[in-house]
Design an enzyme around this catalytic site. Structure first.
Site, short mmCIF file in Angstrom:
data_model
loop_
_atom_site.label_atom_id
_atom_site.label_comp_id
_atom_site.label_asym_id
_atom_site.label_seq_id
_atom_site.Cartn_x
_atom_site.Cartn_y
_atom_site.Cartn_z
N TYR A 1 0.34 0.00 -7.12
CA TYR A 1 -0.91 -0.34 -6.46
C TYR A 1 -2.01 -0.39 -7.51
O TYR A 1 -2.04 0.43 -8.43
CB TYR A 1 -1.29 0.69 -5.38
CG TYR A 1 -2.60 0.31 -4.70
CD1 TYR A 1 -2.63 -0.74 -3.79
CD2 TYR A 1 -3.79 0.96 -5.01
CE1 TYR A 1 -3.83 -1.13 -3.20
CE2 TYR A 1 -4.99 0.58 -4.43
CZ TYR A 1 -5.00 -0.47 -3.52
OH TYR A 1 -6.19 -0.86 -2.94
N TRP B 1 -9.93 -10.44 5.95
CA TRP B 1 -10.96 -10.03 6.92
C TRP B 1 -11.97 -11.15 7.17
O TRP B 1 -13.10 -10.89 7.58
CB TRP B 1 -11.68 -8.77 6.42
CG TRP B 1 -10.81 -7.55 6.36
CD1 TRP B 1 -10.25 -7.02 5.25
CD2 TRP B 1 -10.41 -6.71 7.45
NE1 TRP B 1 -9.51 -5.89 5.57
CE2 TRP B 1 -9.60 -5.68 6.92
CE3 TRP B 1 -10.65 -6.72 8.83
CZ2 TRP B 1 -9.03 -4.67 7.71
CZ3 TRP B 1 -10.09 -5.72 9.61
CH2 TRP B 1 -9.30 -4.72 9.05
N GLU C 1 0.31 -7.27 9.17
CA GLU C 1 -1.00 -6.69 8.87
C GLU C 1 -2.10 -7.36 9.71
O GLU C 1 -2.99 -6.70 10.20
CB GLU C 1 -1.27 -6.88 7.37
CG GLU C 1 -2.39 -6.04 6.81
CD GLU C 1 -2.54 -6.23 5.30
OE1 GLU C 1 -1.85 -7.10 4.73
OE2 GLU C 1 -3.36 -5.50 4.70
N ASP D 1 -6.16 4.52 7.98
CA ASP D 1 -4.78 4.22 8.38
C ASP D 1 -4.10 5.47 8.92
O ASP D 1 -3.44 5.44 9.98
CB ASP D 1 -3.97 3.71 7.18
CG ASP D 1 -4.54 2.44 6.56
OD1 ASP D 1 -5.67 2.49 6.03
OD2 ASP D 1 -3.87 1.39 6.60
N ASP E 1 -12.70 -5.28 3.73
CA ASP E 1 -13.10 -5.51 2.34
C ASP E 1 -13.84 -6.81 2.05
O ASP E 1 -14.90 -6.80 1.46
CB ASP E 1 -11.86 -5.47 1.45
CG ASP E 1 -10.97 -4.28 1.74
OD1 ASP E 1 -11.39 -3.37 2.47
OD2 ASP E 1 -9.84 -4.25 1.22
N TYR F 1 0.84 -1.22 0.00
CA TYR F 1 0.00 0.00 0.00
C TYR F 1 0.87 1.26 0.00
O TYR F 1 1.17 1.81 1.07
CB TYR F 1 -0.90 0.02 1.24
CG TYR F 1 -1.68 -1.25 1.49
CD1 TYR F 1 -2.61 -1.72 0.58
CD2 TYR F 1 -1.48 -1.97 2.67
CE1 TYR F 1 -3.34 -2.88 0.84
CE2 TYR F 1 -2.20 -3.13 2.94
CZ TYR F 1 -3.13 -3.58 2.01
OH TYR F 1 -3.83 -4.72 2.27
N ARG G 1 -5.44 -13.26 0.79
CA ARG G 1 -6.05 -12.07 0.19
C ARG G 1 -7.48 -12.38 -0.28
O ARG G 1 -7.88 -13.53 -0.35
CB ARG G 1 -5.20 -11.60 -1.02
CG ARG G 1 -3.82 -11.09 -0.68
CD ARG G 1 -3.82 -9.74 -0.01
NE ARG G 1 -4.50 -8.72 -0.77
CZ ARG G 1 -4.72 -7.46 -0.34
NH1 ARG G 1 -4.29 -7.08 0.84
NH2 ARG G 1 -5.37 -6.58 -1.08
C1 9WN Z 1 -8.33 -1.30 -0.40
C2 9WN Z 1 -4.61 0.07 3.61
C3 9WN Z 1 -5.95 -0.58 3.35
C4 9WN Z 1 -6.84 -0.59 4.61
C5 9WN Z 1 -8.06 -1.46 4.44
C6 9WN Z 1 -7.62 -2.84 3.97
C7 9WN Z 1 -6.81 -2.72 2.69
C8 9WN Z 1 -7.18 -1.93 0.36
C9 9WN Z 1 -6.64 -3.12 -0.40
O1 9WN Z 1 -5.70 -1.91 2.88
O2 9WN Z 1 -7.68 -2.25 1.66
O3 9WN Z 1 -8.67 -0.08 0.20
O4 9WN Z 1 -6.02 -2.89 -1.43
O5 9WN Z 1 -6.86 -4.27 0.01
O6 9WN Z 1 -8.70 -3.68 3.81
O7 9WN Z 1 -8.77 -1.54 5.65
O8 9WN Z 1 -7.22 0.71 4.93
O9 9WN Z 1 -4.01 -0.50 4.73
#
Ligand code: 9WN
Length: 429
Positions: free
Chosen positions: A83, A353, A396, A38, A169, A31, A201
């Site tokens: 990303y 999740w 994570e 976050d 998600d 990310y 994932r």
């Molecule tokens: C989509 C950044 C984010 C968190 C979310 C988590 C994940 C993103 C992804 O990562 O989501 O927004 O690409 O999977 O589910 O809670 O804010 O850490």
């Protein structure tokens, strides 16, 4: 600050490694942009240790705010790739500051609560109040957005328009939509499964549905009233609504300290609380459940989102104790608190999740139990959470059966909330 608890310096080191100057990326390879909730967690931790940097974190997030007040779930950094989906999936976003690139959906509004607690960590009252004074309007607009743009006639509850907006998600609550076989019009390639094992994932069908909804929402210029008749996904999320309510209370706390009239009246708050109980409480489950607006019925899946009311103070101590202990006791001696109880058919201990323990969902429950006077429960859950990090690292998420740290490494909110739990210990019983 002298004699910091042992895990604070290495937790801060995680945040430093992820520090890109104006904002902190959630995780190095997974990310790279700025994510909304976050950064709220991160700013809270930085407030104890590096005040100017905490201010910058929030400013950077607010720089992506929309003209209608919405704070998008991603504020893109144009200097960074790696990303998916990038900003090209979100055309013509109505940002306040020309040139900013963002996603077209929002995230759980933790920010007002984080700013409230971060401000409380600032001992210089002039600095604290000047900061709150400066942030007040954008925070208010961010919360008012939900009322103005994300409610439907007849209810004050806020509508979630995309699973990504929940922050959880692929939580099984959203399986009803990912089961529908929806697909976007364009081919696409995921980035996440090149970084983390696909077994940890969301599945391909989840991503297909996510991208289908992105196209639908963008095609209706991000306006719920326009896409509501066409979308298969519009829900009252028990956690999102609880976070909104808590943020409204905390914004009122800020106004009280600033000597201003409250933003939300007692009547408005009572109306919300009544609707939350009426629409979402399920006595058999002993939890709040989400509600599918399109089907007009509750989503009968038990998850940690059902405990969100504890964080918000939407329940009294007796109800909170029953909900929390009931959930905990379903977890069969595993690590606490799995995001889905192991007795649910959808439970998968290592998949994102759908079962793993996440530090932020534990943190919501800890802070809520504490505020309700359930200090013993809060303390033991806080200790269990910090122990997970001590043993599994700054991952994570964590496998509830083994305690193993999984998903992305060097995860910022795991570090940030460990800092908060250690520096603002949950009250003893
Ligand atoms: C989509 C950044 C984010 C968190 C979310 C988590 C994940 C993103 C992804 O990562 O989501 O927004 O690409 O999977 O589910 O809670 O804010 O850490």
């Amino acid at each position: 600050m002298s004699a910091l608890p042992d895990l604070v310096p290495p937790s801060l080191a995680v945040l430093r490694r992820n520090d890109l100057g104006a904002y902190t990326r959630p995780s190095p390879r997974l990310y790279p942009h700025q994510w909304n909730w976050d950064s709220a967690f991160i700013a809270l931790a930085l407030a104890y240790l590096d005040w100017p940097r905490a201010e910058r974190e929030v400013d950077s997030l607010l720089a992506g705010q929309w003209t209608n007040g919405m704070l998008p779930h991603i504020h893109y950094n144009p200097a960074t790739a790696g990303y998916f989906p990038g900003p090209e999936w979100w055309p013509a976003v109505p940002v306040r500051r020309a040139g900013e690139r963002t996603s077209g959906i929002t995230h759980p509004p933790v920010l007002p609560t984080a700013v409230y607690w971060a401000g409380r960590a600032q001992p210089d009252l002039r600095v604290r109040h000047a900061w709150w004074d400066r942030l007040y309007e954008p925070l208010r607009d961010g919360l008012r957005f939900f009322v103005a743009q994300r409610t439907v006639p007849g209810s004050p509850l806020v509508v979630l328009a995309h699973p990504w907006e929940s922050g959880l998600d692929n939580n099984p609550r959203w399986d009803f939509v990912t089961r529908q076989g929806l697909r976007p019009s364009r081919p696409y390639a995921r980035h996440d499964t090149g970084v983390v094992s696909a077994a940890e994932r969301p599945r391909a069908a989840d991503y297909d549905a996510y991208l289908y909804l992105v196209e639908l929402i963008a095609g209706h210029r991000y306006d719920l009233r326009s896409f509501l008749p066409h979308t298969p996904f519009a829900v009252y999320d028990a956690l999102q609504n609880a976070i909104w309510y808590r943020a409204a209370l905390d914004l009122n706390r800020i106004t009280a300290e600033l000597g201003r009239p409250p933003e939300w009246s007692a009547d408005e708050l009572r109306g919300f609380r009544d609707a939350y109980h009426r629409m979402l409480w399920d006595d058999g489950a002993g939890l709040f459940l989400d509600f599918d607006l399109k089907a007009g019925r509750p989503i009968r899946v038990h998850t940690i989102a059902g405990l969100g009311a504890i964080y918000a103070g939407l329940v009294d101590a007796a109800q909170a104790a029953r909900m929390y202990r009931g959930y905990r006791d379903r977890c069969g001696g595993g690590r606490l608190l799995p995001t889905v109880p192991p007795d649910q058919p959808e439970y998968e201990p290592a998949r994102y999740w759908r079962g793993p323990v996440w530090v932020n969902t534990n943190w919501f429950v800890v802070r809520g139990l504490e505020d309700l006077g359930l200090g013993g429960d809060a303390r033991s859950l806080a200790d269990a959470t910090v122990d997970l990090v001590r043993q599994g690292g700054w991952c994570e998420y964590f496998n509830p059966s083994t305690g193993e740290g999984i998903g992305g490494g060097d995860f910022s909110w795991t570090a940030a909330l460990t800092i908060d739990l250690l520096l603002r210990p949950a009250a003893p019983a």
